[in-house]
Write an enzyme that holds these catalytic residues in place. Structure first.
Site, PDB file in Angstrom:
ATOM      1  N   ASP A  94       2.983  -1.144   1.985  1.00 59.42           N
ATOM      2  CA  ASP A  94       4.414  -0.837   1.876  1.00 59.42           C
ATOM      3  C   ASP A  94       4.721   0.577   1.410  1.00 59.42           C
ATOM      4  O   ASP A  94       5.808   0.845   0.907  1.00 59.42           O
ATOM      5  CB  ASP A  94       5.058  -1.830   0.891  1.00 59.42           C
ATOM      6  CG  ASP A  94       4.431  -1.766  -0.508  1.00 59.42           C
ATOM      7  OD1 ASP A  94       3.615  -0.853  -0.759  1.00 59.42           O
ATOM      8  OD2 ASP A  94       4.762  -2.626  -1.340  1.00 59.42           O
ATOM      9  N   GLU A 116      -1.502  -6.731   5.548  1.00 56.46           N
ATOM     10  CA  GLU A 116      -0.691  -7.204   4.421  1.00 56.46           C
ATOM     11  C   GLU A 116       0.792  -7.256   4.830  1.00 56.46           C
ATOM     12  O   GLU A 116       1.686  -6.738   4.167  1.00 56.46           O
ATOM     13  CB  GLU A 116      -0.871  -6.310   3.180  1.00 56.46           C
ATOM     14  CG  GLU A 116      -0.436  -6.932   1.875  1.00 56.46           C
ATOM     15  CD  GLU A 116      -0.516  -5.948   0.707  1.00 56.46           C
ATOM     16  OE1 GLU A 116       0.369  -5.089   0.568  1.00 56.46           O
ATOM     17  OE2 GLU A 116      -1.493  -6.051  -0.065  1.00 56.46           O
ATOM     18  N   GLU A 130       9.617   0.251  -1.620  1.00 57.51           N
ATOM     19  CA  GLU A 130       8.561  -0.468  -0.908  1.00 57.51           C
ATOM     20  C   GLU A 130       9.078  -1.665  -0.108  1.00 57.51           C
ATOM     21  O   GLU A 130       8.546  -1.971   0.963  1.00 57.51           O
ATOM     22  CB  GLU A 130       7.482  -0.918  -1.897  1.00 57.51           C
ATOM     23  CG  GLU A 130       6.623   0.212  -2.451  1.00 57.51           C
ATOM     24  CD  GLU A 130       7.271   0.971  -3.602  1.00 57.51           C
ATOM     25  OE1 GLU A 130       8.367   0.571  -4.047  1.00 57.51           O
ATOM     26  OE2 GLU A 130       6.688   1.968  -4.070  1.00 57.51           O
ATOM     27  N   HIS A 207       3.835   1.938 -13.077  1.00 61.16           N
ATOM     28  CA  HIS A 207       4.186   3.162 -12.338  1.00 61.16           C
ATOM     29  C   HIS A 207       5.375   3.014 -11.395  1.00 61.16           C
ATOM     30  O   HIS A 207       5.747   3.955 -10.705  1.00 61.16           O
ATOM     31  CB  HIS A 207       2.987   3.633 -11.504  1.00 61.16           C
ATOM     32  CG  HIS A 207       2.711   2.741 -10.314  1.00 61.16           C
ATOM     33  ND1 HIS A 207       2.006   1.580 -10.401  1.00 61.16           N
ATOM     34  CD2 HIS A 207       3.088   2.852  -9.017  1.00 61.16           C
ATOM     35  CE1 HIS A 207       1.941   1.014  -9.210  1.00 61.16           C
ATOM     36  NE2 HIS A 207       2.604   1.757  -8.354  1.00 61.16           N
ATOM     37  N   ARG A 209       8.811   3.010  -9.412  1.00 58.23           N
ATOM     38  CA  ARG A 209      10.016   3.851  -9.488  1.00 58.23           C
ATOM     39  C   ARG A 209      11.197   3.141 -10.154  1.00 58.23           C
ATOM     40  O   ARG A 209      11.946   3.743 -10.906  1.00 58.23           O
ATOM     41  CB  ARG A 209      10.445   4.255  -8.074  1.00 58.23           C
ATOM     42  CG  ARG A 209       9.790   5.505  -7.573  1.00 58.23           C
ATOM     43  CD  ARG A 209      10.279   5.815  -6.157  1.00 58.23           C
ATOM     44  NE  ARG A 209       9.860   7.142  -5.754  1.00 58.23           N
ATOM     45  CZ  ARG A 209       8.602   7.492  -5.517  1.00 58.23           C
ATOM     46  NH1 ARG A 209       7.641   6.612  -5.646  1.00 58.23           N
ATOM     47  NH2 ARG A 209       8.310   8.726  -5.150  1.00 58.23           N
ATOM     48  N   HIS A 240      -0.802   6.499 -14.734  1.00 58.44           N
ATOM     49  CA  HIS A 240      -0.575   6.996 -13.368  1.00 58.44           C
ATOM     50  C   HIS A 240      -0.131   8.466 -13.448  1.00 58.44           C
ATOM     51  O   HIS A 240       0.639   8.831 -14.344  1.00 58.44           O
ATOM     52  CB  HIS A 240       0.510   6.124 -12.739  1.00 58.44           C
ATOM     53  CG  HIS A 240       0.687   6.305 -11.265  1.00 58.44           C
ATOM     54  ND1 HIS A 240       1.266   7.424 -10.729  1.00 58.44           N
ATOM     55  CD2 HIS A 240       0.360   5.509 -10.218  1.00 58.44           C
ATOM     56  CE1 HIS A 240       1.303   7.293  -9.401  1.00 58.44           C
ATOM     57  NE2 HIS A 240       0.751   6.142  -9.065  1.00 58.44           N
TER      58      HIS A 240
HETATM   59  C1  UD1 Z   1       3.083   5.552  -4.366  1.00 53.93           C
HETATM   60  C2  UD1 Z   1       3.778   4.519  -3.498  1.00 53.93           C
HETATM   61  C3  UD1 Z   1       3.822   3.172  -4.216  1.00 53.93           C
HETATM   62  C4  UD1 Z   1       2.441   2.745  -4.693  1.00 53.93           C
HETATM   63  C5  UD1 Z   1       1.823   3.857  -5.507  1.00 53.93           C
HETATM   64  C6  UD1 Z   1       0.418   3.473  -5.831  1.00 53.93           C
HETATM   65  C7  UD1 Z   1       5.616   5.271  -2.052  1.00 53.93           C
HETATM   66  C8  UD1 Z   1       7.062   5.556  -1.967  1.00 53.93           C
HETATM   67  N1  UD1 Z   1       5.169   4.891  -3.254  1.00 53.93           N
HETATM   68  O1  UD1 Z   1       3.890   5.762  -5.517  1.00 53.93           O
HETATM   69  O2  UD1 Z   1       4.289   2.178  -3.318  1.00 53.93           O
HETATM   70  O3  UD1 Z   1       2.562   1.597  -5.485  1.00 53.93           O
HETATM   71  O4  UD1 Z   1       1.810   5.084  -4.730  1.00 53.93           O
HETATM   72  O5  UD1 Z   1      -0.105   4.184  -6.907  1.00 53.93           O
HETATM   73  O6  UD1 Z   1       4.912   5.379  -1.089  1.00 53.93           O
HETATM   74  N2  UD1 Z   1       0.087  12.235  -8.186  1.00 53.93           N
HETATM   75  C9  UD1 Z   1      -0.978  13.054  -8.523  1.00 53.93           C
HETATM   76  N3  UD1 Z   1      -2.234  12.714  -8.066  1.00 53.93           N
HETATM   77  C10 UD1 Z   1      -2.466  11.610  -7.315  1.00 53.93           C
HETATM   78  C11 UD1 Z   1      -1.376  10.782  -7.002  1.00 53.93           C
HETATM   79  C12 UD1 Z   1      -0.096  11.105  -7.432  1.00 53.93           C
HETATM   80  O7  UD1 Z   1      -0.824  14.062  -9.190  1.00 53.93           O
HETATM   81  O8  UD1 Z   1      -3.617  11.358  -6.931  1.00 53.93           O
HETATM   82  C13 UD1 Z   1       1.444  12.603  -8.685  1.00 53.93           C
HETATM   83  C14 UD1 Z   1       2.035  13.794  -7.905  1.00 53.93           C
HETATM   84  O9  UD1 Z   1       2.797  14.602  -8.775  1.00 53.93           O
HETATM   85  C15 UD1 Z   1       2.954  13.091  -6.897  1.00 53.93           C
HETATM   86  C16 UD1 Z   1       3.470  11.942  -7.742  1.00 53.93           C
HETATM   87  O10 UD1 Z   1       2.341  11.507  -8.510  1.00 53.93           O
HETATM   88  O11 UD1 Z   1       3.974  13.930  -6.411  1.00 53.93           O
HETATM   89  C17 UD1 Z   1       4.059  10.783  -6.984  1.00 53.93           C
HETATM   90  O12 UD1 Z   1       3.228  10.323  -5.937  1.00 53.93           O
HETATM   91  P1  UD1 Z   1       3.875   9.401  -4.765  1.00 53.93           P
HETATM   92  O13 UD1 Z   1       2.784   8.961  -3.835  1.00 53.93           O
HETATM   93  O14 UD1 Z   1       5.039  10.075  -4.154  1.00 53.93           O
HETATM   94  O15 UD1 Z   1       4.457   8.164  -5.544  1.00 53.93           O
HETATM   95  P2  UD1 Z   1       3.760   7.064  -6.428  1.00 53.93           P
HETATM   96  O16 UD1 Z   1       4.676   6.815  -7.575  1.00 53.93           O
HETATM   97  O17 UD1 Z   1       2.350   7.414  -6.671  1.00 53.93           O
HETATM   98  N1  UDP Z   2      -6.669   0.697  -9.932  1.00 52.16           N
HETATM   99  C1  UDP Z   2      -7.753   1.559 -10.133  1.00 52.16           C
HETATM  100  N2  UDP Z   2      -7.752   2.375 -11.249  1.00 52.16           N
HETATM  101  C2  UDP Z   2      -6.752   2.362 -12.159  1.00 52.16           C
HETATM  102  C3  UDP Z   2      -5.648   1.482 -11.947  1.00 52.16           C
HETATM  103  C4  UDP Z   2      -5.629   0.675 -10.813  1.00 52.16           C
HETATM  104  O1  UDP Z   2      -8.686   1.583  -9.338  1.00 52.16           O
HETATM  105  O2  UDP Z   2      -6.823   3.113 -13.126  1.00 52.16           O
HETATM  106  C5  UDP Z   2      -6.646  -0.149  -8.718  1.00 52.16           C
HETATM  107  C6  UDP Z   2      -6.341  -1.610  -8.949  1.00 52.16           C
HETATM  108  O3  UDP Z   2      -7.530  -2.344  -9.214  1.00 52.16           O
HETATM  109  C7  UDP Z   2      -5.683  -2.028  -7.644  1.00 52.16           C
HETATM  110  C8  UDP Z   2      -4.996  -0.753  -7.173  1.00 52.16           C
HETATM  111  O4  UDP Z   2      -5.576   0.318  -7.918  1.00 52.16           O
HETATM  112  O5  UDP Z   2      -6.620  -2.410  -6.655  1.00 52.16           O
HETATM  113  C9  UDP Z   2      -3.524  -0.841  -7.407  1.00 52.16           C
HETATM  114  O6  UDP Z   2      -2.927   0.392  -7.170  1.00 52.16           O
HETATM  115  P1  UDP Z   2      -1.496   0.765  -7.739  1.00 52.16           P
HETATM  116  O7  UDP Z   2      -1.177  -0.086  -8.896  1.00 52.16           O
HETATM  117  O8  UDP Z   2      -1.492   2.230  -7.895  1.00 52.16           O
HETATM  118  O9  UDP Z   2      -0.525   0.455  -6.507  1.00 52.16           O
HETATM  119  P2  UDP Z   2       0.230  -0.879  -6.006  1.00 52.16           P
HETATM  120  O10 UDP Z   2      -0.804  -1.925  -5.775  1.00 52.16           O
HETATM  121  O11 UDP Z   2       1.228  -1.234  -7.043  1.00 52.16           O
HETATM  122  O12 UDP Z   2       0.911  -0.430  -4.761  1.00 52.16           O
END
Ligand code: UD1
Ligand code: UDP
Length: 362
Positions: A94, A116, A130, A207, A209, A240
């Site tokens: 999603d 999924e 999502e 994490h 939004r 996160h």
């Molecule tokens: C995204 C997904 C969310 C998912 C989550 C998993 C969307 C809208 N959201 O949210 O569904 O649950 O990922 O974790 O697709 N950042 C880093 N390094 C990384 C990753 C993220 O620095 O490896 C920081 C960056 O500043 C980035 C911000 O996190 O701009 C947000 O990342 P983004 O993918 O836009 O949103 P998430 O909140 O991570």
């Molecule tokens: N996870 C990980 N390291 C962490 C936290 C989570 O490997 O420090 C794994 C967790 O086991 C799961 C996945 O990341 O499989 C979940 O990702 P996240 O919570 O970022 O996204 P969501 O599932 O909510 O979209």
């Protein structure tokens, strides 16, 4: 027949990895494309599963917004799809990578397989964005890989033809079973030093939004209360990297005794941490699916969930972000532990079923 797999974030990488491995095992023609909507958290997962993408769109920017991610994915993936011309394109879950890639595939009339598929809250603000990403991806998809019967029925209720829905289980359970290792020892000295037998370890992930701001402050206040009230509790929170999360976590939880704020963990130690802990507090989708398989109780820090099976099985409770409610529910679990190992989300063979179906379709 050429299969393209596109993913960009931590959870997509974990959940697509078993499919990549199965395609490799059967020596089927495939191409892995990562958008790198996440950078470090994606790379951690590519390493652990030994996946080497053919294309890396490298789109992540610091504090990116939804407009940027959507348009960057659409623009950057266009030339790759034009060049590769896959017969089917797989997306997962999603995220905005999932939705924007499905839209790009549709513009090129490439059939989409959605891994999924069919999870729903029917509340477009929870989880945001999502829920809508997932619903819109359904509209753009030809082949719907539903993890559970419940998800399948949601798709049928929306008019998706039964013959295009395949109940497979969730690939996260395949990934979990590939990685779980009770003999694993933490390399991280903080984690290695924790006495999991005599301490009760709570693992927190947060994490989403829709929890930014006040709800997240309430959640963190509840965590502080729990640690203060229970001298044998240690709270571990891999924070996160989203800057909106980091700031609130540092403001409210840093410097507190028995609260460990650590960097996002690699998958192998994180699974081990979940396996050894007492209780999980989470707003994550994937963690909600993994907890019951490991026999761990989970409090879901959300108003609603698209994964109701563990709630129905009684191993997870939906508590939202209300400080008092979180503390009271967690406190009950700390004195009277609930947990049974159940597998509502899969049996570890989802990737095999998905690849079987793709082979039959081809
Ligand atoms: C995204 C997904 C969310 C998912 C989550 C998993 C969307 C809208 N959201 O949210 O569904 O649950 O990922 O974790 O697709 N950042 C880093 N390094 C990384 C990753 C993220 O620095 O490896 C920081 C960056 O500043 C980035 C911000 O996190 O701009 C947000 O990342 P983004 O993918 O836009 O949103 P998430 O909140 O991570
Ligand atoms: N996870 C990980 N390291 C962490 C936290 C989570 O490997 O420090 C794994 C967790 O086991 C799961 C996945 O990341 O499989 C979940 O990702 P996240 O919570 O970022 O996204 P969501 O599932 O909510 O979209």
């Amino acid at each position: 027949m050429k299969v393209a797999l596109v993913f960009g974030t931590r959870p997509e990488a974990i959940k697509m990895a078993p499919i990549v491995k199965e395609l490799e095992r059967r020596r089927l023609n495939h191409v892995v494309i990562v958008t790198a909507q996440h950078r470090e958290m994606l790379d951690q997962k590519l390493d652990v599963f030994d996946i080497h993408p053919q294309y890396d769109l490298d789109i992540m920017q610091h504090d990116q917004d939804l407009f940027y991610v959507t348009s960057a994915v659409l623009n950057e993936i266009k030339p790759v799809l034009l060049k590769e011309k896959p017969d089917v394109l797989l997306v997962q879950g999603d995220t905005t990578t999932t939705f924007a890639t499905s839209l790009a595939a549709y513009y090129f009339k490439i059939p989409v397989g959605h891994v999924e598929a069919g999870l729903r809250t029917w509340d477009k603000m929870n989880p945001y964005p999502e829920e809508l990403n997932r619903q819109l991806t359904t509209r753009l998809t030809e082949f719907h890989f539903a993890p559970t019967e419940w998800a399948k029925n949601n798709l049928i209720a929306e008019g998706i033809k039964k013959e295009n829905i395949f109940v497979t289980g969730n690939t996260v359970i395949d990934a979990l079973l590939m990685i779980v290792d009770p003999k694993y020892r933490f390399e991280d000295s903080t984690l290695d030093a924790i006495d999991f037998k005599n301490r009760r370890v709570i693992v927190l992930t947060s994490h989403r939004r829709e929890n930014f701001g006040e709800p997240m402050r309430e959640i963190f206040s509840a965590c502080r209360d729990l640690v203060e009230r229970n001298p044998d509790v240690e709270l571990i929170y891999p924070v996160h990297p989203n800057p909106n999360v980091r700031k609130t976590a540092n403001d409210m939880l840093s410097g507190i005794q028995r609260v460990h704020l650590i960097e996002p963990m690699e998958y192998r130690p994180f699974v081990q941490l979940m396996n050894k802990c007492y209780l999980i507090l989470t707003d994550s989708g994937g963690v909600q699916e993994e907890a019951p398989s490991l026999g761990k109780p989970a409090l879901v820090l959300r108003k609603t969930t698209e994964r109701p099976e563990a709630i129905e099985a009684g191993t997870a409770k939906l508590v939202g972000s209300d400080r008092k409610r979180i503390v009271e529910t967690a406190q009950r679990l700390l004195s009277d532990k609930m947990a049974t190992r159940v597998n509502p989300y899969g049996d570890g063979k989802a990737a095999q079923r998905i690849v079987d179906t793709i082979q039959q379709l081809g």
